[in-house]
Design an enzyme around this catalytic site. Structure first.
Site, PDB file in Angstrom:
ATOM      1  CE1 TYR A 119      20.762 -69.238   2.219  1.00  0.00           C
ATOM      2  CE2 TYR A 119      21.446 -70.710   0.481  1.00  0.00           C
ATOM      3  CZ  TYR A 119      20.967 -69.491   0.880  1.00  0.00           C
ATOM      4  OH  TYR A 119      20.684 -68.529  -0.046  1.00  0.00           O
ATOM      5  CE  LYS A 166      30.844 -56.730   3.360  1.00  0.00           C
ATOM      6  NZ  LYS A 166      31.272 -55.606   2.524  1.00  0.00           N
ATOM      7  CG  ASP A 198      30.642 -55.708  -0.687  1.00  0.00           C
ATOM      8  OD1 ASP A 198      31.722 -56.284  -0.839  1.00  0.00           O
ATOM      9  OD2 ASP A 198      30.471 -54.818   0.184  1.00  0.00           O
ATOM     10  CG  ASP A 222      21.420 -69.290  -3.604  1.00  0.00           C
ATOM     11  OD1 ASP A 222      21.250 -69.665  -4.783  1.00  0.00           O
ATOM     12  OD2 ASP A 222      20.530 -69.320  -2.744  1.00  0.00           O
ATOM     13  CG  ASP A 226      20.088 -66.813  -8.894  1.00  0.00           C
ATOM     14  OD1 ASP A 226      20.558 -67.939  -9.148  1.00  0.00           O
ATOM     15  OD2 ASP A 226      18.902 -66.619  -8.542  1.00  0.00           O
TER      16      ASP A 226
END
Ligand code: ATP
Length: 325
Positions: A119, A166, A198, A222, A226
């Site tokens: 970001y 990751k 993941d 993020d 969610d």
């Protein structure tokens, strides 16, 4: 000392849930509220979604309560988060008795790095049809978020700390992130587990009760938060905090919800719970606990807004919460 709280309702249901939250805060604390404008409606009038005055007030206030912005969300909330110099985005996802949740045993808190990662905005088209994105992970920011996450877990009674990464693919950037977390954990003698982001998405869905505080790089935080929103019954219940060294901004995870704006039926719980986080941030711990238990009691017994299967208005729910306080 009377703390100053900047109130920025913004667009859509922000205009409904933020005044509801101010009502609740007024019932438990004696803040000085200063109101300022931002969002689509301000852009229409002045050509600018975030007036300089609002940004300045956010830097000067002890804390900011923000509602939502519509189309102009990125132009409003990103600079506001920068104005309070927030480096940590805290997103609790908790299931509440009485609310239909996919996983009623969920009690998670995402501690998301808020300043870098993908970001950072470093994207380019290097050739026709060829685009790139630079992911920035610094040792300082990684150590800072790890420190915040471990401290949050210790202060709030969470035994399980998980670090999402990751590093098997993003070896250099997430490798550095993990090294920083390990160094901080060693300094603090704190326990934690590493989890590939993941696989973690799947485990959070299947066994959320195995997790507590989840420390994440920006994008992972993020997305995973969610996902957790889906476990606990939707967006109307999720608060968040953007915390800096000396300042902070509190906002519901949901947006301006134009589909229900103006109808008086928005669920105020996410913003009121953000208000509870604001109280805690300003060291009103008892008042924060009172607000949380009032919200929990109303979620359990009603009245409830339509998103939770009820027919009550925002005002009815707010009045019931204030009543319990
Ligand atoms: P934005 O573009 O501002 O993000 P959006 O509609 O894309 O708006 P949200 O505002 O987060 O995204 O809303 C997604 C869905 O969740 C909508 O159907 C909305 O009505 C519902 N919703 C969001 N917040 C609430 C709330 N507080 N109470 C009830 N429903 C809500």
């Amino acid at each position: 000392m009377t703390e100053t709280v900047l109130v920025v309702p913004g667009d859509g249901i922000g205009q409904e849930v933020v005044p509801a939250t101010v009502e609740v805060l007024e019932a438990v604390a004696d803040f000085e509220f200063v109101e300022a404008e931002a969002g689509d409606h301000v852009k229409e009038e002045t050509g600018e979604a975030l007036p300089e005055e609002t940004r300045r007030l956010a830097t000067e206030a002890d804390a900011t309560l923000f509602g939502a912005a519509g189309e102009t969300a990125a132009d409003v909330i990103l600079p506001l988060r920068q104005a309070v110099e927030s480096f940590a985005n805290i997103r609790p996802a908790r299931a509440y008795p009485g609310v239909d949740a996919l996983r009623p045993e969920t009690d998670l808190v995402f501690v998301r790095e808020n300043t870098e990662g993908v970001y950072k905005g470093i994207e380019s088209e290097i050739d026709e049809g060829v685009t790139t994105l630079t992911r920035v992970i610094t040792e300082d920011a990684s150590r800072r978020i790890a420190d915040y996450g471990f401290e949050y877990a210790a202060e709030n009674g969470y035994d399980d700390v998980t670090v999402a990464h990751k590093a098997n693919v993003m070896r250099v950037t997430d490798g550095q992130f993990l090294d920083a977390v390990e160094a901080v954990a060693e300094e603090r003698s704190a326990d934690y587990e590493e989890a590939l982001m993941d696989a973690l998405a799947m485990h959070l869905l299947l066994t959320p009760e195995d997790y507590g505080v989840v420390i994440c790089p920006n994008l992972a935080g993020d997305m995973l938060s969610d996902l957790a929103a889906g476990l606990v019954g939707g967006l109307g219940l999720l608060p968040s905090a953007n915390v800096g060294e000396d300042n902070a901004l509190f906002e519901p995870v949901h947006g301006s919800a134009p589909d229900i704006a103006g109808q008086g039926v928005a669920n105020p719980a996410a913003t009121i719970l953000s208000g509870a986080m604001l109280l805690e941030h300003l060291d009103y711990d008892e008042e924060a606990a009172d607000v949380r238990s009032a919200v929990e009691s109303v979620l359990a017994d009603g009245p409830r807004t339509p998103d939770l299967g009820g027919s009550a208005s925002t005002e009815d729910v707010t009045a019931a919460i204030v009543d319990r306080l």
